[in-house]
Design an enzyme around this catalytic site. Sequence first.
Site, PDB file in Angstrom:
ATOM      1  N   GLU A 229     -52.701  -2.499 -26.181  1.00 46.76           N
ATOM      2  CA  GLU A 229     -51.916  -2.360 -24.951  1.00 46.76           C
ATOM      3  C   GLU A 229     -52.247  -3.540 -24.057  1.00 46.76           C
ATOM      4  O   GLU A 229     -53.387  -4.024 -24.040  1.00 46.76           O
ATOM      5  CB  GLU A 229     -52.259  -1.036 -24.262  1.00 46.76           C
ATOM      6  CG  GLU A 229     -51.495  -0.792 -22.968  1.00 46.76           C
ATOM      7  CD  GLU A 229     -51.687   0.631 -22.456  1.00 46.76           C
ATOM      8  OE1 GLU A 229     -51.347   1.567 -23.210  1.00 46.76           O
ATOM      9  OE2 GLU A 229     -52.193   0.799 -21.335  1.00 46.76           O
TER      10      GLU A 229
ATOM     11  N   TYR B 249     -40.458  11.665 -19.995  1.00 47.13           N
ATOM     12  CA  TYR B 249     -40.786  11.912 -21.402  1.00 47.13           C
ATOM     13  C   TYR B 249     -40.518  13.378 -21.764  1.00 47.13           C
ATOM     14  O   TYR B 249     -40.737  14.287 -20.944  1.00 47.13           O
ATOM     15  CB  TYR B 249     -42.258  11.614 -21.660  1.00 47.13           C
ATOM     16  CG  TYR B 249     -42.593  10.152 -21.882  1.00 47.13           C
ATOM     17  CD1 TYR B 249     -41.619   9.168 -21.893  1.00 47.13           C
ATOM     18  CD2 TYR B 249     -43.912   9.768 -22.085  1.00 47.13           C
ATOM     19  CE1 TYR B 249     -41.937   7.839 -22.096  1.00 47.13           C
ATOM     20  CE2 TYR B 249     -44.244   8.438 -22.298  1.00 47.13           C
ATOM     21  CZ  TYR B 249     -43.248   7.476 -22.308  1.00 47.13           C
ATOM     22  OH  TYR B 249     -43.571   6.167 -22.516  1.00 47.13           O
TER      23      TYR B 249
ATOM     24  N   TYR C  29     -56.258  13.198 -22.966  1.00 50.33           N
ATOM     25  CA  TYR C  29     -55.313  12.453 -22.134  1.00 50.33           C
ATOM     26  C   TYR C  29     -54.295  13.389 -21.493  1.00 50.33           C
ATOM     27  O   TYR C  29     -53.948  13.237 -20.315  1.00 50.33           O
ATOM     28  CB  TYR C  29     -54.602  11.384 -22.949  1.00 50.33           C
ATOM     29  CG  TYR C  29     -53.527  10.668 -22.156  1.00 50.33           C
ATOM     30  CD1 TYR C  29     -53.856   9.930 -21.018  1.00 50.33           C
ATOM     31  CD2 TYR C  29     -52.183  10.735 -22.523  1.00 50.33           C
ATOM     32  CE1 TYR C  29     -52.881   9.285 -20.269  1.00 50.33           C
ATOM     33  CE2 TYR C  29     -51.206  10.087 -21.787  1.00 50.33           C
ATOM     34  CZ  TYR C  29     -51.563   9.364 -20.661  1.00 50.33           C
ATOM     35  OH  TYR C  29     -50.585   8.728 -19.920  1.00 50.33           O
TER      36      TYR C  29
ATOM     37  N   ARG D 108     -54.136  14.914 -12.989  1.00 45.89           N
ATOM     38  CA  ARG D 108     -53.629  13.848 -12.116  1.00 45.89           C
ATOM     39  C   ARG D 108     -52.452  14.344 -11.283  1.00 45.89           C
ATOM     40  O   ARG D 108     -52.410  14.138 -10.065  1.00 45.89           O
ATOM     41  CB  ARG D 108     -53.217  12.635 -12.952  1.00 45.89           C
ATOM     42  CG  ARG D 108     -52.454  11.587 -12.171  1.00 45.89           C
ATOM     43  CD  ARG D 108     -52.249  10.296 -12.951  1.00 45.89           C
ATOM     44  NE  ARG D 108     -51.555  10.467 -14.216  1.00 45.89           N
ATOM     45  CZ  ARG D 108     -51.267   9.465 -15.043  1.00 45.89           C
ATOM     46  NH1 ARG D 108     -51.632   8.224 -14.739  1.00 45.89           N
ATOM     47  NH2 ARG D 108     -50.633   9.684 -16.179  1.00 45.89           N
TER      48      ARG D 108
ATOM     49  N   ARG E 291     -43.248   1.482 -14.736  1.00 43.99           N
ATOM     50  CA  ARG E 291     -43.590   0.459 -15.740  1.00 43.99           C
ATOM     51  C   ARG E 291     -44.168  -0.797 -15.097  1.00 43.99           C
ATOM     52  O   ARG E 291     -44.948  -1.516 -15.720  1.00 43.99           O
ATOM     53  CB  ARG E 291     -42.351   0.089 -16.555  1.00 43.99           C
ATOM     54  CG  ARG E 291     -41.759   1.247 -17.351  1.00 43.99           C
ATOM     55  CD  ARG E 291     -42.690   1.710 -18.450  1.00 43.99           C
ATOM     56  NE  ARG E 291     -42.088   2.814 -19.214  1.00 43.99           N
ATOM     57  CZ  ARG E 291     -42.715   3.475 -20.173  1.00 43.99           C
ATOM     58  NH1 ARG E 291     -43.956   3.157 -20.485  1.00 43.99           N
ATOM     59  NH2 ARG E 291     -42.115   4.451 -20.815  1.00 43.99           N
TER      60      ARG E 291
END
Length: 330
Positions: A323, A210, A151, A158, A223
Site C-alpha cells: 500500500e 463498501y 481491522y 472508530r 481517498r
Amino acid sequence: MTHGSESALSVSPRRRAPQVSYRNAASPDVLNEPGTLAVFGFGAGVPAHDDPRWMAIALECLDAPAPLEVWQVEGQVTHGSEGDLRWSAGDGWLFAAIELDERAHGGPRDTAELAYRQLREFVDRRPERHVQRIWNYLGAINQGEGDGERYKLFCDGRAAGMGHFFNEGFPAATAIGHHTDAHTLQIYLLACDRPGVRVENPRQVSAWRYPRQYGRTPPSFARAMSLPSQDVLAISGTAAVVGHSSAHEDDLDAQLDETLANLEALLASAGMPAGFDTRSPLKAYVRHAIDAPRVLDFLQTHLPGVPVLMLHGDVCRSELLVEIDGWRYA
C-alpha cells in the site's frame, strides 16, 4: 472532525501547507528547528523523547539508516499534552496523537472508540478543527475471522468514537498493521483552521459505501484530501483495489501497477498534473520484508527521484501485499 463546507475555500484565504520531508538527522536537532510541528521515528531502535511533537511509530523501516519524517510550518509552534493525548499547533495547523494499550481498554473495538472519542473531543475545542488526514497503526490487523477480524473491530470502534463529527465527509486516512506489540494502537492526525476538499477515485467505490462483506462498519475515509493551501494533496493509503474488490491476488508486480494507476487517477480527480517529483514524499507499506527490494526497484523505475519511505506493515486486506500513501505538492 470537519466542520463548515467545502465552498468556504472560495472565501477563505489560502493557508500554506506543512512541509513534509524525510531527513537523516538527530531528532533533538530537528525538534529545535523553528516551525517543527511533528517528528516521527520508525522502528524499535528510535530514541525516546518527552517532547509532545515526537512520535515513535511502531513500524520497522526497511531502509538503513532509517530517516525521520518531519512536518514543519511557518511561525511559532506551541505544544502540550492531555493525559494520553499529545499535540502541537502553529500557523493554523494542528498535530494530535494518541497511543493506547488495548489490554487496558477492552480490546481493539473499545480502544479505537476511546481513542477517537478523545481525539474528537480535543479537536472540537480547537480552532484547527478541520481534520485533513489521519494515520492508524494497530497490531495483528488481519487476525480473526469474519466480523471478528481485528481491522473490522477497529472500524466498528472508530465509527462509534467519531459519532456525528464527520457527517459532512471523512478525512483522508491510512490503517496499517504493525509487527511489534499487538496490543498497541497508535493514531495521529493533521488538522487545520480551514476546511479542505475531499477527493475520490473514479476507479474505486468510495470506502464508506463498501458492501456488507467488508464488515458491519465500512471504512471511514476519503481517498485523498486537497489541503486548504489548494496546492497539496494528502493521499490516503492506496492499494490494488478496483471497484471495491482486491485485484491481482499474490501478484506483487500487478498490484504495484494497479496501485500506481489508482494514484494517477487520484491526481487527475484533484486536478493535479500527472506524476510525482522530488518534493512529493511517499510511504510504501510492504507486507513481506523480502519483497522490499522489488517494491523499491519498481518505484525507482516508475517514480524516479521521488522520496519513498519503505515500511514493514500489513495492509488491511490480507490478500494485498503493498500500500502507498503520501503527499503531492503542486
